[in-house]
Write a protein that holds these residues in place. Structure first.
Motif, short mmCIF file in Angstrom:
data_model
loop_
_atom_site.label_atom_id
_atom_site.label_comp_id
_atom_site.label_asym_id
_atom_site.label_seq_id
_atom_site.Cartn_x
_atom_site.Cartn_y
_atom_site.Cartn_z
N ILE A 198 47.79 -0.77 24.72
CA ILE A 198 47.42 -1.57 23.24
C ILE A 198 48.80 -1.31 22.79
O ILE A 198 49.41 -0.23 22.27
N PHE A 199 49.55 -2.47 22.51
CA PHE A 199 51.06 -2.15 22.04
C PHE A 199 51.18 -3.22 20.71
O PHE A 199 52.04 -2.65 19.98
N THR A 200 50.76 -4.44 20.76
CA THR A 200 51.17 -5.21 19.82
C THR A 200 49.95 -5.92 18.92
O THR A 200 48.83 -5.39 19.30
N ALA A 201 50.30 -6.58 17.81
CA ALA A 201 49.13 -6.95 16.95
C ALA A 201 48.32 -8.00 17.90
O ALA A 201 47.22 -7.77 17.52
N PHE A 202 48.80 -8.72 18.57
CA PHE A 202 47.67 -9.44 19.35
C PHE A 202 46.74 -8.73 20.23
O PHE A 202 45.75 -8.83 20.46
N ASP A 203 47.35 -7.49 20.81
CA ASP A 203 46.56 -6.57 21.50
C ASP A 203 45.19 -6.10 20.86
O ASP A 203 44.22 -5.86 21.24
N ILE A 204 45.58 -5.78 19.54
CA ILE A 204 44.59 -5.19 18.64
C ILE A 204 43.56 -6.19 18.33
O ILE A 204 42.36 -6.22 18.31
N PHE A 205 44.11 -7.57 18.07
CA PHE A 205 43.42 -8.79 17.62
C PHE A 205 42.26 -9.11 18.77
O PHE A 205 41.07 -9.22 18.65
N LYS A 206 42.89 -9.19 19.86
CA LYS A 206 42.14 -9.31 21.13
C LYS A 206 40.91 -8.25 21.31
O LYS A 206 39.72 -8.60 21.57
N ALA A 207 41.20 -6.88 21.09
CA ALA A 207 40.43 -5.87 21.29
C ALA A 207 39.36 -6.08 20.55
O ALA A 207 37.99 -6.02 20.86
N LEU A 208 39.67 -6.35 19.31
CA LEU A 208 38.46 -6.48 18.23
C LEU A 208 37.84 -7.54 18.26
O LEU A 208 36.49 -7.59 18.09
N CYS A 209 38.21 -8.75 18.54
CA CYS A 209 37.34 -9.76 18.96
C CYS A 209 36.39 -9.63 20.14
O CYS A 209 35.25 -10.15 20.35
N ILE A 210 36.80 -8.82 21.21
CA ILE A 210 35.93 -8.38 22.38
C ILE A 210 34.79 -7.75 21.94
O ILE A 210 33.70 -7.87 22.58
N GLY A 211 35.03 -6.83 20.82
CA GLY A 211 34.04 -6.15 20.28
C GLY A 211 34.36 -4.60 20.03
O GLY A 211 33.50 -3.86 19.61
N ALA A 212 35.57 -4.21 20.16
CA ALA A 212 36.05 -2.87 19.71
C ALA A 212 36.21 -3.09 18.36
O ALA A 212 36.14 -3.84 17.36
N ASP A 213 36.12 -1.46 17.78
CA ASP A 213 36.03 -1.39 16.21
C ASP A 213 37.60 -0.64 15.84
O ASP A 213 38.18 -1.01 14.71
N ILE A 214 38.34 -0.11 16.63
CA ILE A 214 39.24 0.65 16.69
C ILE A 214 40.32 0.71 17.91
O ILE A 214 39.59 0.92 19.12
N CYS A 215 41.66 0.52 17.76
CA CYS A 215 42.50 0.89 18.79
C CYS A 215 43.30 1.88 18.89
O CYS A 215 43.64 2.43 17.76
N ASN A 216 43.48 2.45 20.03
CA ASN A 216 44.56 3.61 20.02
C ASN A 216 45.79 3.39 21.15
O ASN A 216 45.49 2.42 21.92
N SER A 217 46.77 3.86 20.86
CA SER A 217 47.79 3.64 21.82
C SER A 217 48.58 5.25 21.86
O SER A 217 48.82 5.90 21.14
N ALA A 218 48.94 5.44 23.23
CA ALA A 218 49.70 6.73 23.61
C ALA A 218 51.25 6.21 24.02
O ALA A 218 51.97 6.51 23.39
N ARG A 219 51.28 5.30 25.00
CA ARG A 219 52.51 5.06 25.46
C ARG A 219 53.39 4.24 24.58
O ARG A 219 54.50 4.07 24.36
N GLY A 220 52.73 3.20 23.57
CA GLY A 220 53.41 2.70 22.60
C GLY A 220 53.80 3.52 21.49
O GLY A 220 55.06 3.39 21.09
N MET A 221 53.16 4.68 21.31
CA MET A 221 53.58 5.62 20.25
C MET A 221 54.97 6.56 20.89
O MET A 221 55.71 6.97 20.16
#
Length: 495
Positions: free
Chosen positions: A384-407
């Motif tokens: 999860i790196f970009t805004a689109f990654d977050i948007f896609k994950a929430l559309c699939i059904g997630a509520d929240i996103c985390n990132s390790a390598r992005g941070m």
């Protein structure tokens, strides 16, 4: 004969150089160089471990030199902007630019092949909504929780102190504090470097680090003490992670110094292998009972578990047991096989665990099938790196996103791929003081905060472009994928 002829020629050359010293004193430096080459030559032809050096004395060292800097040569001179691995150059640039508040626009159009198989894009509206002033937040905590947590949509995924340096942990935590998002401790326990004011998710792994007995079992009293910290907002049981499911974490001996060992409750300077599974439970009912135990010991803070999907039947069994016992976690964190790690066996990284997209879809749909999704929030992490990654994950059904390598990239990671060697050149995944000094905490925490803020700002723009004003408006109809020369929505692919 050919080999000995070369040796005789070399010796004669050296003799000529030495003799010339009496005539040309400035030749001294050249004689030293020749002497070094001669010693290297003799060592190479008589050693027995390396075939290349034995067959190609002196010159063979050039091969090992190039091999040593091969990853850097490939990253900077060979790979293109869109196909580098594990993280391509465009994604790295995206993170660096937002962390440093640099130019965030891109000229001349996309570099992606929009006709390529699996190309993904989002649906926009010709009637875009007004952009929200602040990103929405999500409350985690069902009816069994007395201290629900109001979470950001984007947070720091699990990374342990030990895997990361103390400077990196401090910078992440200060960034989380400034940006009002949470920082997952990873399974290495809570150190003083985690306690800089940022909200924490206290992760409990199979080694029970920070809350373990001397023989490696779970210690309720130590857990209760740590869980009572005001910084600890949620508790996460780590069942498995995507990079090495079914294996357990690895802390190399070279990184396990006295300080880290004390925090984890292990012997210093030893390789620490987390057990593949938990000692406190070995079935679905036991897992849920452990959830309830941690809930009570933490004075009813949100408790959940993290896993990479392997056997679908095992997750279905957990859902069935939730209905049978009435014990429901407050959240489930879904990790994918593409997840990152500081150290893992290559076969586990490459071939074990379900890929992220399919895993997230499966978990969301299974919870809905058992009418459990309304009580359980889904956190997801994996590239999860970009805004689109977050948007896609929430559309699939997630509520929240985390990132390790992005941070990590926001901190200054250059993807040197030396996380497991204790020689990280950016000071992020090493405890060597001469390397850590390069990571200046007072500068890097600002970059973590910036990356979080700017990425969510990008998300709000995508959110508005889709015509949305509420998170519950996001759904699988809004994401499309190129599949076998057809354009299919995620609702059609994952009906």
């Amino acid at each position: 004969m050919k080999f000995y002829f070369k040796t005789i020629v070399l010796l004669l050359l050296i003799a000529v150089v030495i003799a010339s010293l009496f005539i040309f004193p400035f030749m001294y430096i050249f004689s030293v160089v020749i002497l070094v080459l001669l010693v290297t030559f003799l060592y190479d032809i008589f050693q027995t471990k390396h075939t290349i050096l034995r067959n190609y004395p002196v010159l063979g060292h050039l091969r090992y030199l190039l091999e040593g800097i091969g990853p850097e040569l490939h990253q900077y001179f060979v790979e293109n902007d869109t196909e580098g691995t594990p993280i391509d150059r465009n994604h790295r640039a995206y993170i660096y630019e937002r962390a440093k508040l640099q130019n965030e626009t891109h000229p001349f159009g996309t570099e992606l092949n929009v006709e390529k198989e699996n190309y993904k894009w989002m649906q926009h509206s010709i009637y875009p909504a007004k952009k929200l002033e602040q990103p929405p937040r999500v409350i985690i905590g069902n009816s069994s929780c007395k201290q629900p947590y109001n979470a950001s949509l984007f947070n720091i995924s699990a990374m342990s102190f030990g895997a990361l340096s103390k400077n990196a942990v401090m910078a992440l935590n200060l960034g989380a504090k400034a940006g009002n998002f949470f920082h997952d401790t990873g399974e290495g326990g809570i150190s003083e470097y985690h306690l800089k004011g940022g909200d924490l998710v206290f992760e409990i792994g199979t080694g029970y680090f920070g809350c373990r007995t001397e023989d490696g079992n779970f210690d309720p009293d130590k857990f209760k003490e740590k869980a009572a910290y005001p910084e600890v907002k949620m508790i996460e049981i780590k069942i498995s992670q995507g990079a090495k499911p079914g294996h357990g974490g690895v802390l190399p001996a070279v990184k396990n110094n006295e300080e880290i060992a004390k925090i984890r409750g292990v012997k210093p300077h030893t390789t620490v292998l987390s057990p593949p599974g938990h000692k406190t439970f070995n079935n679905a009912k036991g897992l849920l009972q452990f959830v309830q135990q941690l809930r009570e010991l933490s004075n009813y803070k949100p408790v959940g578990f993290k896993l990479s999907i392997g056997s679908k039947d095992e997750f279905v069994e957990i859902c069935e047991e939730m209905l049978h016992t009435g014990i429901k976690p407050d959240f489930i964190t879904v990790d994918g096989a593409e997840g990152g790690t500081g150290a893992a066996p290559i076969d586990f990284s490459n071939y074990v665990g379900m890929p992220w997209e399919k895993a997230l879809v499966f978990v969301v749909d299974t919870l809905k099938h058992f009418d459990l999704k309304k009580d359980i929030k889904i956190i997801t992490a994996t590239k999860i790196f970009t805004a689109f990654d977050i948007f896609k994950a929430l559309c699939i059904g997630a509520d929240i996103c985390n990132s390790a390598r992005g941070m990590m990239l926001a901190l200054g990671c250059i993807q040197a791929l030396k996380c497991d060697t204790n020689k990280c050149p950016t000071g992020i995944t090493t405890n060597q003081s001469n390397l850590m000094r390069g990571l200046v905490v007072n500068d890097k925490w600002k970059r973590v905060k910036n990356y979080h803020h700017e990425t969510l700002n990008d998300f709000l723009e995508l959110f508005a472009a889709a015509g949305c004003t509420q998170l519950n408006e996001l759904n699988r109809k809004m994401i499309y994928k190129q599949v076998n020369d057809e354009i299919l929505s995620y609702e059609e692919i994952y009906s």
